[in-house]
Every structure is written in C-alpha cells, then in structure tokens.
Design a protein around this motif. Structure first.
Motif, short mmCIF file in Angstrom:
data_model
loop_
_atom_site.label_atom_id
_atom_site.label_comp_id
_atom_site.label_asym_id
_atom_site.label_seq_id
_atom_site.Cartn_x
_atom_site.Cartn_y
_atom_site.Cartn_z
N ALA A 174 93.99 70.83 68.20
CA ALA A 174 94.16 70.89 69.66
C ALA A 174 93.97 69.49 70.25
O ALA A 174 94.71 69.08 71.16
CB ALA A 174 93.17 71.87 70.27
N ALA A 175 93.00 68.74 69.71
CA ALA A 175 92.70 67.42 70.25
C ALA A 175 93.82 66.42 69.98
O ALA A 175 94.03 65.48 70.75
CB ALA A 175 91.39 66.90 69.64
N LEU A 176 94.56 66.64 68.90
CA LEU A 176 95.64 65.75 68.51
C LEU A 176 96.62 65.49 69.65
O LEU A 176 97.13 64.39 69.81
CB LEU A 176 96.44 66.38 67.37
N TRP A 177 96.88 66.56 70.44
CA TRP A 177 97.88 66.42 71.49
C TRP A 177 97.33 65.72 72.73
O TRP A 177 98.09 65.36 73.60
CB TRP A 177 98.47 67.78 71.84
N GLY A 178 96.01 65.56 72.78
CA GLY A 178 95.43 64.70 73.80
C GLY A 178 95.60 65.12 75.24
O GLY A 178 95.66 64.29 76.13
N GLU A 179 95.68 66.41 75.49
CA GLU A 179 95.79 66.85 76.89
C GLU A 179 94.90 68.06 77.08
O GLU A 179 94.05 68.37 76.25
CB GLU A 179 97.25 67.15 77.21
N GLY A 180 95.07 68.76 78.21
CA GLY A 180 94.22 69.91 78.51
C GLY A 180 94.37 71.02 77.48
O GLY A 180 95.48 71.32 77.04
N VAL A 181 93.25 71.59 77.08
CA VAL A 181 93.24 72.69 76.11
C VAL A 181 92.76 73.96 76.80
O VAL A 181 91.68 73.97 77.42
CB VAL A 181 92.33 72.37 74.91
N ASP A 182 93.54 75.02 76.70
CA ASP A 182 93.14 76.32 77.23
C ASP A 182 92.77 77.24 76.07
O ASP A 182 93.61 77.52 75.20
CB ASP A 182 94.29 76.95 78.03
N LEU A 183 91.52 77.68 76.06
CA LEU A 183 91.07 78.64 75.04
C LEU A 183 91.21 80.02 75.67
O LEU A 183 90.48 80.37 76.60
CB LEU A 183 89.63 78.33 74.64
N VAL A 184 92.17 80.79 75.16
CA VAL A 184 92.58 82.04 75.79
C VAL A 184 92.06 83.22 74.97
O VAL A 184 92.53 83.49 73.87
CB VAL A 184 94.11 82.12 75.90
N CYS A 185 91.05 83.90 75.52
CA CYS A 185 90.45 85.03 74.81
C CYS A 185 91.29 86.28 75.02
O CYS A 185 91.72 86.58 76.13
CB CYS A 185 89.03 85.27 75.33
N ALA A 186 91.49 87.02 73.93
CA ALA A 186 92.33 88.22 74.01
C ALA A 186 91.59 89.37 74.69
O ALA A 186 92.17 90.16 75.41
CB ALA A 186 92.76 88.64 72.61
N GLY A 187 90.27 89.46 74.45
CA GLY A 187 89.54 90.62 74.98
C GLY A 187 89.96 91.89 74.27
O GLY A 187 90.71 91.87 73.29
#
Lengths: 238, 238
Positions: free
Chosen positions: A130-143
């Motif tokens: 995720a860090a490789l792309w160097g922009e905002g990361v959204d961690l999306v929980c399925a629930g």
C-alpha cells in the motif's frame, strides 16, 4: 496523483461506505480475505471473487476449483469451503470463490486505483505494498451483515501500525480506534468477534486460530481485472 | 425484574439506538457527562439537562446557574461554559445545563428503569451503582453528531472492566471492542478522539486532561425526574 507529504495518511472505514480513489485495502479477516491470500500463497495462479454461490457456479470454467460457504460450511456441489486451511488443495488451479460480506466490500472499493485484500497473515507486506503507491490508503472493513466487525477493525489497526513505519499517519477517529485496538493480542480479539464466535459455533475454531496469525507469509492479493462480473486477484509482488 | 444469572450482562451501544429497559448509563465523556458529575460532586443539589441553549434559557429559574457551550465556549448570556473545571463556581445552586449530543442520548435512554451518567472520573462508582440493580446494563455512547466517538467507547470499556468485577459479562461484539480499547491509557485515547481534538483546537486541552482522570471521585448523576422537558439528575449514593 503525486506523493505529497499530506497524502501520506491512512483512514479506517468500519463499513464499506464512501468512494475510494487511491489505494484501498479490503479486510474481511474471518475468513474471505485471509483465505484469498492463502490460496495465492499456496500457488493458485488467479482467484475470482464472486458475489454469491450462484454467481460462483456460473463463473466457474472447466478445470477451475469452486470454493464457497453457507453457514461456515462447504455447500453441496462445491469443491472446497472457504477455509484457509484447505488452500493447498487448489494448488496450480484457478479458484472461483464465493463470499458475501467480502465481495460487497470489494464492490464498494472498485473505484480505487489499487485494490488489495488485507489479512493479519500478510499484514506487513500489505502495508508495504500500500505504501509503495505513496498516496492516501483506505482500509475498508467488510463487517458482517451491515454491522462493523471487531475482527476487521483490529486487522485494520495492525496494518495501520505497519503503515506508521512507512511514514503514514492516521486520519480520523476510526484510524486511531483501530490503532488502539491493535495493542491487544490477535487471537483474543478474533475469538471475541461475532465472526469468530460464529465459526467456533460450527466447529471451525481452528480457522480462527489460522486467521489470527500475524505476518506469517508475504502474499497480498491485488486486483488484476474482472471476469464476467467477478473480480480477479493475482499475487502482488513488491 | 429479578437478578437471574443470565441477566448479569452489559452491552455497549456506539450510538443511542434501541430501547433500553434495565439500567442505562449514558456516556458523553468529553464533556457533558463528566461535567454533570463534577457539578454534583462540587455540591450542586440538582442538575437539569436541557436539549439546547434555548431550552436551557427557558428552563432556568431565578437563582439558578445557566451553563452551556457553543463551539466549546461559553455562549453570551450564560453564567458558565460546560467545563468540569468550573463546576465549583456553582456550589449550592441548581444548574441548568445545555448539551446537544449528551441530551440526545439521555432522551433515547429515558425508557430505562434507572438512568445514570457515566464518566471516567467516577467509573468505579458508576459500575457499582449499575451493578446494584442486578440486571442488564446498557452503556449508551452519545457519539458526536451521529458518529461513534472513540472517547465514549473507551469510557464504556473502562466502566465495563469494573462491571466484570461485579460478575457481569460482556454481551455482543461492541462490548468486547470497548474492553479491548480500555487496555490503553486514558489521556492518549481521549486526545485522539474527535471531541478531544476539537477542544484542544479551541484552547481547552486542559479539559481533556480533566475528563481523562479515572476514579478520582465517587459521584454518579442519577435521574430523579423531569422538569418542563428537561431531565433532572441528583447525586446517586450506594
């Protein structure tokens, strides 16, 4: 998008709501995204996530492995359940896998430029990719059936901890909540979750133990395309 | 209701939704319920919670103290803000206090047989009083403008820890989540919350420090009645 310093943030979404643009990591740790990673780690060349059991049956081509679950168990006519412990049985063959909560979250996150599946098993590598792309990361929980899942929020926190080491900072209250949850031991948390208790209730407590292992492999499912309405994932490499 | 063993459970509600019947503890730790407890602890004989600034002004009778906030600060024409640090200034006089999130949660919980206001400052006594009634306890978090608050969930966990010592067990995933959050130090958590950051943004970071003190007094606001649409609280004693 560039890699401006203010972009190095991660957010945590308790449920798949909103529109994601940068890097989205979908988390359904018990068990869909853990099992997806386990399939690819075990040598499955491609994984097709289907929205439900019927779509999975329709999508499956000759020679492919059909995996799915109903009430935690393998449905009639399916080759495998959705257990990470069975992943090795599919080695070398494409897997078509039906999930419900996981697929809903993947669908919600399809607008993201990069779409990964997150698990505790490969938390460190998930953060690295995720860090490789160097922009905002959204961690999306399925629930689970529209309610936030403790297991997914915890996993978001563990991946978030590893993003801190890559210079990311938490944005928003839920990112902080996830980081505070991540101070606890994984198996205790996963066993307390509704998803964990449901699996233990059908005799699959061992799966919860497998899902709770942190940083035990380095395979991260990355979206590579679509096939007849299913979402195709391959093995991501840095 | 009797005190059957299966009734000795506590639940945590991230937002005030549902109908509560037994003992409800409303939590708006930054700052409404902390300040409410501080007023009673400081010798205020009765506290009237009003839904908004206008209702508070209408409810206030001669000789009573008017407390409220707008953007964290004391509104024009009010005697006090909603700071727990100012509570001593109202000693001996009834206080009419306007809150928004806190009042909404109190209104949602009015069906409960017993209605308490929870804070970290008197967490141990809150659990003791809730346990006295020997039935199901609902910890009702106020949240902030319709979103769950990290600070309130954490406080529910700290009160939940103390309920464990009274033989209660957590019911549902959010009760477990709150207990896991409660493993973290209070000031770090409250400072990370949206409510805490908003207060620090207007120069009231000291209030966050006061709200984060655990078990520093034994006063728990208990609903004693209603007055012209406001909810009246008095000092609960075991």
């Amino acid at each position: 998008m560039g890699a401006r310093a203010e972009d190095r943030v991660f957010r945590v979404h308790p449920l798949p709501q909103g529109v994601y643009e940068g890097v989205a990591v979908v988390i359904d740790v018990i068990r869909a995204t853990t099992t997806a990673a386990a399939f690819l780690e075990a040598g499955v060349p491609a994984l097709v996530l289907a929205a439900d059991l019927g779509q999975a049956q329709a999508l499956r081509r000759p020679g492919e492995v059909l995996a799915g679950e109903r009430g935690g168990l393998r449905p009639e006519g399916f080759d495998l359940g959705n257990s990470p412990r069975e992943a090795g049985l599919a080695r070398g063959r494409t897997v078509v896998m039906a999930t419900t909560n996981g697929t809903r979250a993947v669908h919600a996150a399809r607008t993201a430029r990069v779409l990964l599946l997150g698990s505790l098993n490969s938390a460190r590598k998930t953060a690295e990719m995720a860090a490789l792309w160097g922009e905002g990361v959204d961690l999306v929980c399925a629930g689970k059936e529209g309610a936030p899942g403790l297991d997914d929020l915890y996993t978001a926190g563990v991946i978030g901890q590893r993003l801190l080491a890559w210079g990311f900072r938490p944005q928003g209250e839920m990112a902080h909540l996830a980081l505070f949850l991540a101070q606890n031991p994984p198996l205790a948390v996963l066993r307390s979750s509704a998803a964990g208790q449901a699996l233990e209730g059908v005799g699959l407590g061992e799966d919860v133990e497998v899902c709770a292992r942190v940083d035990v492999h380095e395979t991260v499912p990355v979206r590579t395309g679509y096939r007849d309405g299913g979402v195709v994932f391959g093995r991501g490499r840095c």
